[in-house]
Design an enzyme around this catalytic site. Sequence first.
Site, mmCIF file in Angstrom:
data_model
loop_
_atom_site.group_PDB
_atom_site.id
_atom_site.type_symbol
_atom_site.label_atom_id
_atom_site.label_comp_id
_atom_site.label_asym_id
_atom_site.label_seq_id
_atom_site.Cartn_x
_atom_site.Cartn_y
_atom_site.Cartn_z
ATOM 1 N N GLU A 153 -10.571 1.640 9.536
ATOM 2 C CA GLU A 153 -10.978 0.268 9.208
ATOM 3 C C GLU A 153 -12.192 -0.226 9.980
ATOM 4 O OE1 GLU A 153 -7.322 -1.990 9.455
ATOM 5 O OE2 GLU A 153 -6.312 -0.666 8.039
ATOM 6 N N ASN A 194 -11.395 6.145 7.564
ATOM 7 C CA ASN A 194 -10.368 5.590 6.670
ATOM 8 C C ASN A 194 -10.525 4.079 6.579
ATOM 9 O OD1 ASN A 194 -7.852 6.204 5.221
ATOM 10 N ND2 ASN A 194 -6.793 5.061 6.851
ATOM 11 N N HIS A 230 -3.937 0.142 -0.806
ATOM 12 C CA HIS A 230 -2.848 -0.855 -0.807
ATOM 13 C C HIS A 230 -3.134 -1.746 -2.015
ATOM 14 C CE1 HIS A 230 -1.179 0.402 2.969
ATOM 15 N NE2 HIS A 230 -2.371 0.369 3.535
ATOM 16 N N GLU A 258 -2.879 5.693 1.930
ATOM 17 C CA GLU A 258 -1.803 4.736 2.239
ATOM 18 C C GLU A 258 -1.319 4.026 0.974
ATOM 19 O OE1 GLU A 258 -2.846 2.091 5.483
ATOM 20 O OE2 GLU A 258 -3.833 3.691 6.609
ATOM 21 N N ASP A 260 0.363 2.118 -1.797
ATOM 22 C CA ASP A 260 1.535 1.350 -2.217
ATOM 23 C C ASP A 260 1.064 0.330 -3.240
ATOM 24 O OD1 ASP A 260 0.434 -0.589 -0.441
ATOM 25 O OD2 ASP A 260 1.922 -0.172 1.106
HETATM 26 O O1 9MR Z 1 2.887 0.414 8.338
HETATM 27 C C1 9MR Z 1 2.401 -0.173 9.517
HETATM 28 C C2 9MR Z 1 3.310 -1.311 9.901
HETATM 29 O O2 9MR Z 1 4.582 -0.817 10.254
HETATM 30 C C3 9MR Z 1 2.699 -2.073 11.041
HETATM 31 O O3 9MR Z 1 3.491 -3.212 11.310
HETATM 32 C C4 9MR Z 1 1.286 -2.473 10.656
HETATM 33 C C5 9MR Z 1 0.613 -3.250 11.757
HETATM 34 O O4 9MR Z 1 -0.710 -3.546 11.406
HETATM 35 O O5 9MR Z 1 0.532 -1.329 10.370
HETATM 36 C C6 9MR Z 1 1.014 -0.689 9.258
HETATM 37 O O6 9MR Z 1 0.151 0.331 8.852
HETATM 38 C C7 9MR Z 1 -1.195 -0.028 8.598
HETATM 39 C C8 9MR Z 1 -2.026 1.191 8.842
HETATM 40 O O7 9MR Z 1 -1.808 1.648 10.146
HETATM 41 C C9 9MR Z 1 -3.495 0.932 8.606
HETATM 42 N N1 9MR Z 1 -3.733 0.372 7.311
HETATM 43 C C10 9MR Z 1 -2.928 -0.767 6.967
HETATM 44 C C11 9MR Z 1 -1.457 -0.454 7.156
HETATM 45 C C12 9MR Z 1 -0.605 -1.626 6.698
HETATM 46 O O8 9MR Z 1 -0.785 -2.714 7.528
#
Ligand code: 9MR
Length: 444
Positions: A153, A194, A230, A258, A260
């Site tokens: 990011e 990413n 996402h 990632e 969903d």
């Molecule tokens: O799935 C992750 C969640 O359990 C955490 O609370 C969250 C915190 O920011 O991060 C989630 O994963 C993220 C990933 O590491 C990077 N891209 C966005 C994802 C969703 O927030």
Amino acid sequence: MLRRLIATAALLTAALTLAPPAAAADAPLRDLAEARGRYLGTAVTAGKLTGGYADVAAAQFGSLTPGNEMKWGSVEATRGTYDWTGADRVVAFAEAHGQRVRGHTLVWHSQLPAWVTGGTWTADRLRTLMTDHIAAEAGRYKGRIDHWDVVNEPLNEDGTLRQSVFGATLGESYVADAFRAARAADPAAKLYLNDYSTDAIGAKSDGMYALVERLLAQGVPVDGVGFQAHLVLGQVPASLEANLRRFAELGVDVAITELDIRMPLPATEAKLAQQKADYAAVQRACLAVTRCAGVTVWGFTDSDSWIPDFFPGQGAATPYDEALAPKPARAGLAEALAPDTPPAPGVCSVTYAVTSQWTGGFTAQVTVRNTGTAPLNGWTVRWTQPAGQRVTQAWNATATQTGAEVTATNLSYNATVPPGGSTAFGFNGSWSGTNPPPTAFACS
Ligand code: 9MR
């Protein structure tokens, strides 16, 4: 010889549609993906890797990503004190089940230790902290990680560099330094950049594209670009495939990292059907781009998804429900991953007409029409002679008869039939008693 024209020709049609192999839907997703030269992965939570959750994760997915366990804040909450418990657990589980690991993530502005975000760092000090962290983590798992999300990011929505602690203090050079440090620590891992909201062609993905171009021009070891995906129900970007392709054409691999697809709760049959189509569309976009290494879902069960916490009122974003039962989305992935069907869909119809008949003999014309949407590249028509008739001579096809069964195949010049087009062949036959037409034709 007396020839007599038959006034009423017998007309028959038959159509055969090839269905996708029935077994594909039940096969493990990881095997379907592997057969297509890709992986299908999932984010997992280390602490849940027991019981039914572990069974599905192991059986269905060929790659695991620790959802949180490899983030800097997880592994070094206290400066100099490392806790690898969760990360080790995911890596060991993957190795025990013949799975790859996507390491996630070495440098990210979020889920950092408080001592990093709260500190005051000179540029040199922060750069060294970052590269030391990469050396420690990527070094620990050297040779055991398939892909590393080296930098996560890095961009703002408009495609400019995010002013994170790294961006603000170090400028864009931190990205190059992170990749070089990761390559030094684990030369075998594929190194990825990413981000989210880069799935469609637009300002943010244009910024990512330009960044990757600059990095490659400087010889920075960027192997791949990850697209988080996402997504929102019914909104798979139309430009997803073209976007993946343009990055691949830069000379890097791409991956959906990632995936969903969230929906307003409650989930309904209609929403789940839309979600199935959306999952399939994303999977197909990856398959359409040779350099798309694979797709990772961000949690495989709705019981392990970040969506309800971050988007109140929304959820049901993954391919399995909270009780680990497969949802239509899982079938969407399986159908998209099913083995390639033959290029011709095998949809054709047959028309049969006796054009003349005399004592002991007759002439028939058989027309093959392509009722599908792709060209027929070669065709075969099969039928059973109902009353002992024998084919004595054929033209515009090769016809053979064994017992009552006749098989007629194309010649080279009439093999191809375009969608909506037709081709005809004829034969002379012998008969005695009666000369009824065949009752059915198989055409493929
Ligand atoms: O799935 C992750 C969640 O359990 C955490 O609370 C969250 C915190 O920011 O991060 C989630 O994963 C993220 C990933 O590491 C990077 N891209 C966005 C994802 C969703 O927030």
